[in-house]
Design a protein around this motif. Structure first.
Motif, PDB file in Angstrom:
ATOM      1  N   ASP A  27       0.836  -1.205   0.000  1.00  0.00           N
ATOM      2  CA  ASP A  27       0.000   0.000   0.000  1.00  0.00           C
ATOM      3  C   ASP A  27       0.870   1.253   0.000  1.00  0.00           C
ATOM      4  OD1 ASP A  27      -2.710  -0.893  -0.013  1.00  0.00           O
ATOM      5  OD2 ASP A  27      -2.459  -1.587   2.045  1.00  0.00           O
ATOM      6  N   LEU A  69       1.324  -3.632  -9.011  1.00  0.00           N
ATOM      7  CA  LEU A  69       2.534  -4.063  -8.307  1.00  0.00           C
ATOM      8  C   LEU A  69       2.547  -5.580  -8.133  1.00  0.00           C
ATOM      9  CD1 LEU A  69       2.774  -1.294  -5.543  1.00  0.00           C
ATOM     10  CD2 LEU A  69       4.033  -1.418  -7.707  1.00  0.00           C
ATOM     11  N   SER A 129       0.794   4.245  -7.990  1.00  0.00           N
ATOM     12  CA  SER A 129       0.508   3.016  -8.738  1.00  0.00           C
ATOM     13  C   SER A 129      -0.677   2.317  -8.094  1.00  0.00           C
ATOM     14  CB  SER A 129       1.699   2.054  -8.691  1.00  0.00           C
ATOM     15  OG  SER A 129       2.877   2.667  -9.128  1.00  0.00           O
ATOM     16  N   SER A 130      -1.224   1.359  -8.805  1.00  0.00           N
ATOM     17  CA  SER A 130      -2.248   0.520  -8.180  1.00  0.00           C
ATOM     18  C   SER A 130      -1.552  -0.696  -7.574  1.00  0.00           C
ATOM     19  CB  SER A 130      -3.289   0.071  -9.206  1.00  0.00           C
ATOM     20  OG  SER A 130      -2.760  -0.936 -10.036  1.00  0.00           O
ATOM     21  N   LYS A 131      -2.107  -1.148  -6.458  1.00  0.00           N
ATOM     22  CA  LYS A 131      -1.548  -2.338  -5.828  1.00  0.00           C
ATOM     23  C   LYS A 131      -1.631  -3.538  -6.771  1.00  0.00           C
ATOM     24  CE  LYS A 131      -3.370  -3.452  -1.902  1.00  0.00           C
ATOM     25  NZ  LYS A 131      -3.685  -3.933  -0.536  1.00  0.00           N
ATOM     26  N   ALA A 150       2.465   1.677  -3.373  1.00  0.00           N
ATOM     27  CA  ALA A 150       1.467   2.144  -4.337  1.00  0.00           C
ATOM     28  C   ALA A 150       1.203   3.636  -4.158  1.00  0.00           C
ATOM     29  CB  ALA A 150       0.177   1.342  -4.177  1.00  0.00           C
TER      30      ALA A 150
END
Length: 199
Positions: free
Chosen positions: A39, A52, A47-49, A42
């Motif tokens: 988290d 990742l 970024s979005s989890k 991100a």
């Protein structure tokens, strides 16, 4: 399936990947491995989890890839014609500022290795084993040149000695090693243990 994974991974540009790795390393220095979360990565990297996890699978993989990204080229690519020259040349790749930053990274992962087998395995597979293989090639060249006896018992401990000089300074002196210190350490400890003359 492997082809689909390759397509997904290609969406992140090398520049974006480098930016993500730098953010991971900054977080690692700031909070350590255990407190570092996907988290937080991100949020820090916008970024979005899901991205990742899709790209790296999990925290251990991401952290180790980020650490690996700091390595300045292949160890075995250095070939000065002597082991002493090779080791000094490898050391010269990093200045004192970089060593200080690497010391902070070491502190960030050292304790976590004992509690996180996934981190330990990722570190071994992606960083330690490849680097040891590279060092073995450097040592084999020295053996082939006649600098080191093929049966020298210290051959199996080069990586341990190299890491020991760095880690002992960080843990006992509570300060990062300098290039001057490590150069002296190579000449006073490592090369004599391997039976290599420093004169």
């Amino acid at each position: 399936m492997a082809e689909a994974a390759t397509v997904r991974r290609s969406r992140i540009t090398p520049e974006r990947e480098a930016e993500l790795y730098e953010a991971v390393l900054d977080l690692l220095r700031e909070v350590g491995y255990d407190a570092l979360t996907m988290d937080a990565v991100a949020t820090r990297t916008r970024s979005s989890k899901a991205t990742l996890y899709r790209q790296w699978g999990g925290k251990a993989e991401l952290v180790v890839k980020a650490i690996r990204s700091t390595k300045p080229g292949q160890v075995a690519d250095v070939d000065t014609g002597s082991l002493r020259g090779d080791l000094h040349c490898l050391l010269a790749r990093e200045d004192d500022c970089t060593m200080e930053r690497n010391s902070a990274l070491m502190r960030g992962v050292a304790m976590a290795l004992h509690k996180n087998p996934d981190l330990r395995q990722a570190l071994r597979d992606q960083l330690i084993e490849p680097e040891m293989a590279e060092f073995r090639r450097v040592l084999q060249r020295a053996v082939d040149r006649g600098e080191i006896r093929a049966d020298c018992p210290a051959l199996d401990f080069l990586v341990h000695m190299m890491v020991g000089g760095f880690a002992t300074t960080v843990l006992l002196d509570e300060k990062p090693p300098t290039r001057t210190f490590l150069t002296s350490y190579i000449d006073a400890v490592i090369l004599p243990a391997l039976g290599v003359s420093t004169s």
